[in-house]
Scaffold this motif. Structure first.
Motif, short mmCIF file in Angstrom:
data_model
loop_
_atom_site.label_atom_id
_atom_site.label_comp_id
_atom_site.label_asym_id
_atom_site.label_seq_id
_atom_site.Cartn_x
_atom_site.Cartn_y
_atom_site.Cartn_z
N UNK A 152 119.09 34.90 3.62
CA UNK A 152 119.18 36.23 4.23
C UNK A 152 117.88 36.60 4.90
N UNK A 153 116.79 36.36 4.21
CA UNK A 153 115.47 36.68 4.73
C UNK A 153 115.20 35.90 6.02
N UNK A 154 115.52 34.62 6.03
CA UNK A 154 115.31 33.80 7.22
C UNK A 154 116.17 34.28 8.38
N UNK A 155 117.41 34.66 8.08
CA UNK A 155 118.31 35.17 9.13
C UNK A 155 117.74 36.45 9.73
N UNK A 156 117.23 37.32 8.87
CA UNK A 156 116.64 38.58 9.34
C UNK A 156 115.38 38.33 10.16
N UNK A 157 114.59 37.35 9.76
CA UNK A 157 113.38 37.01 10.52
C UNK A 157 113.72 36.51 11.92
N UNK A 158 114.78 35.70 12.02
CA UNK A 158 115.22 35.22 13.33
C UNK A 158 115.68 36.39 14.20
#
Length: 71
Positions: free
Chosen positions: A6-12
């Motif tokens: 989730x965190x990686x998706x939000x960072x993208x």
């Protein structure tokens, strides 16, 4: 969905949003009264403000997820 995913998706999403905000800022700085109507300029400024607020919310969500993941 796993917290890290989730965190990686939000960072993208944040990276893409920041790129669009930068492009909009550059576009607005190059425009004059002849190229855009006053209404369009104001609407684009409003859009940029909304994008900035959205970016701040994404940053807070990322920090929150990462803090939860550390616990």
């Amino acid at each position: 969905m796993e917290v890290k995913m989730k965190s990686e998706r939000l960072k993208k999403e944040l990276t893409k949003l920041n790129a669009k905000r930068t492009k909009l800022s550059k576009f607005l700085s190059k425009q004059n009264k002849k190229t855009l109507s006053a209404t369009q300029r104001e609407l684009l400024k409003e859009q940029k403000q909304a994008m900035t607020k959205y970016a701040k919310v994404l940053e807070l969500r990322i920090k929150n997820l990462e803090a939860k993941n550390d616990n």
